[in-house]
Design an enzyme around this catalytic site. Structure first.
Site, PDB file in Angstrom:
ATOM      1  N   HIS A 234       1.055  -1.195  -0.141  1.00  0.00           N
ATOM      2  CA  HIS A 234       0.032  -0.017  -0.135  1.00  0.00           C
ATOM      3  C   HIS A 234       0.949   1.437  -0.059  1.00  0.00           C
ATOM      4  CE1 HIS A 234       0.482  -0.335   4.570  1.00  0.00           C
ATOM      5  NE2 HIS A 234       0.598   0.852   4.267  1.00  0.00           N
ATOM      6  N   ASP A 269       0.132  -7.831   1.356  1.00  0.00           N
ATOM      7  CA  ASP A 269       0.482  -6.241   1.435  1.00  0.00           C
ATOM      8  C   ASP A 269       2.073  -6.087   1.478  1.00  0.00           C
ATOM      9  OD1 ASP A 269       0.197  -3.572   1.797  1.00  0.00           O
ATOM     10  OD2 ASP A 269      -0.035  -3.769   3.988  1.00  0.00           O
ATOM     11  N   SER A 349       4.898   2.173   8.031  1.00  0.00           N
ATOM     12  CA  SER A 349       4.734   1.018   7.239  1.00  0.00           C
ATOM     13  C   SER A 349       5.867   0.584   6.138  1.00  0.00           C
ATOM     14  CB  SER A 349       3.336   1.513   6.311  1.00  0.00           C
ATOM     15  OG  SER A 349       2.086   1.453   6.973  1.00  0.00           O
TER      16      SER A 349
END
Length: 493
Positions: A234, A269, A349
């Site tokens: 993402h 992911d 992230s």
């Protein structure tokens, strides 16, 4: 004409025949009450007192009042004015004769002893000393006032002289050197500072620009010779196959390099990018088996664009099923996450989660927030990382082929419970899929895979993804109130 206001005698009206019958006296009863009614006993009459008591305490004469005369018949000759007995007014003394009349006298008057004392200092009836200002002489008052003024003048003059005689220190002091102390700090191996110094060069900040917009994230160098960096899908998915999009990796020394997407895997992911910069510091990869709940861990990344941020905590839980769906991304993943309370915020992230040896044990991916939005919310001590074993497997596939393969049962499900048992309710089965070939039907409730309990749809995805494509598994389902086991050979997705 008779006076209407004069008192008049009330005359009761004669009773009627009915009243006479109801309330009148019966003819057989002569009086107001019957003769045979109970009567109160008569009060006993006390006997007369003995003659000796009458002679000793009785009045002197018949019908007399007050006290008797003394036994001699007259007052004693040696009575004095202060004597307590048989004064001339004894017969009218109320304390002697209870029949004597009582009367109120004048109120008591106490002399003001302080008013009779001379001088300015007097003593009141309670023994306290007081000063009467009216008796203070004018000379004494003037002397006290002059003494007060003299003391004030002397004190003010001394203060003024001291302030004028003492020189002020200068504001500036050239060639000033502050004392320096070397405490000799010793940082033991395994401390957070030692881990950060070792791992920081292998963690990068990732900047993504798409048109006028942009985003930031983190990444970890997994192959320094070839320039491969692992991050989250993402973080970079918005720049894939978009004209004019730019991805840039910024290293701990402040240098930067343009990066290209090697491969992306929305189902886990994870993504791998590559930079053309040789000699990068590579992170040491650990194993998921070495991680246990309670282990200290350190998170390193670029939360909110703040590169090189280090936070610490512990491993709070393992194999936590977490569904991921990045906003503005094609991520649709369910991971078996490592849960940690190390503060993680947006921008972490793709960053590193390392143990006390500095080995990479996870890629920080998501957080839980009170608002339910892991993109804009802040850390509340619930962060999730993809386990290193999953990272290694997916990264190797992406570097080799540009894509990753997962196992699939071919069913869509949602979490259900009946109050005593949880499971995954099958909503639909894809035709020709592994689930269809195994005999799964809609409304079946999957409660276990290969003997491991399944309590939700997320746990079902994690349990299936734990196996390789082509592997045969046992699926336990509840159908029609009874459970049964089905055999399914997993497809590749």
């Amino acid at each position: 004409m008779p006076d209407r206001l004069a008192p008049r005698r009330a005359v009761a009206p004669e009773p009627g025949a009915g009243q006479q019958t109801a309330f009148g006296r019966p003819e057989s009863v002569p009086g107001s009450f019957s003769d045979d009614r109970p009567r109160m006993p008569a009060r006993p009459v006390p006997p007369p007192p003995p003659e000796a008591l009458i002679r000793a305490f009785g009045p002197g004469t018949t019908g007399g009042r007050g006290l008797q005369e003394p036994p001699s018949g007259r007052p004693g000759r040696r009575r004095t004015a202060a004597g307590p007995w048989w004064k001339s007014d004894a017969r009218s003394d109320p304390w002697r004769d209870p029949y004597a009349p009582a009367g109120l006298g004048a109120p008591a008057v106490y002399p003001d002893e302080a008013a009779e004392q001379a001088g300015p200092i007097v003593v009141d009836p309670k023994g306290r000393r007081k000063v009467r200002l009216a008796d203070v002489s004018v000379r004494l008052s003037a002397l006290i006032l002059l003494a007060v003024l003299l003391v004030g003048a002397v004190g003010g003059g001394v203060g003024w002289f001291l302030t004028r005689a003492t020189p002020e220190s200068p504001l500036l002091s050239p060639d000033t050197t502050l004392t320096q102390v070397d405490p000799g700090i010793t940082r033991e191996p395994g401390s957070v500072s030692a881990i950060a110094a070792e791992v920081m060069p292998a963690v990068v900040s990732i900047e993504v620009r798409v048109g006028q917009g942009g985003a930031t994230g983190s990444g970890v160098v997994i192959d320094g010779d070839e320039g491969y960096i692992v991050t989250n899908n993402h973080v970079v998915s918005g720049a894939d196959d978009v004209e004019g999009a730019e991805i840039r990796a910024v290293f701990s020394d402040g240098s930067g390099s343009e990066a290209r997407i090697v491969g992306r895997d929305p189902a886990s992911d994870l993504a791998v990018i590559k930079v053309e910069k040789p000699g990068l510091v590579t992170a040491a990869l650990g194993t998921s088996e070495s991680v246990v709940v309670g282990d200290p861990v350190v998170a390193i990344g670029s939360p909110l664009g703040l590169a090189g941020t280090v936070t610490s905590g512990i491993v709070s839980a393992l194999e936590r099923p977490v569904r991921l769906g990045g906003e503005g991304s094609d991520t649709n993943a369910v991971i078996s996450a490592v849960q940690t309370d190390a503060p993680i915020n947006p921008g972490n992230s793709g960053g590193a989660l390392v143990d006390t040896t500095g080995a990479l044990v996870g890629i920080n991916t998501a957080i839980a927030s009170l608002g339910g939005n892991g993109t804009t919310g802040g850390s509340i001590g619930l962060g999730f990382a993809i386990p290193i074993d999953t990272v290694r497997d997916i990264a190797e596939q992406l570097i080799s082929t540009g894509s990753a393969v997962h196992s699939s049962l071919g069913v869509n499900a949602r979490s259900v419970t009946d109050g005593t048992r949880d499971g995954a309710l099958v909503l639909n089965v894809e035709p020709g899929s592994a689930g269809a070939e195994a005999g799964l039907r809609e409304q079946d409730v999957i409660i276990a895979v290969d003997g491991d309990p399944v309590g939700s749809s997320e746990e079902l995805v994690v349990a299936v993804d734990r196996h390789d494509p082509g592997e045969e598994i046992t699926v336990e389902v509840v159908r029609g109130g009874s459970s049964q086991e089905l055999r399914a050979t997993l497809d590749a997705a």
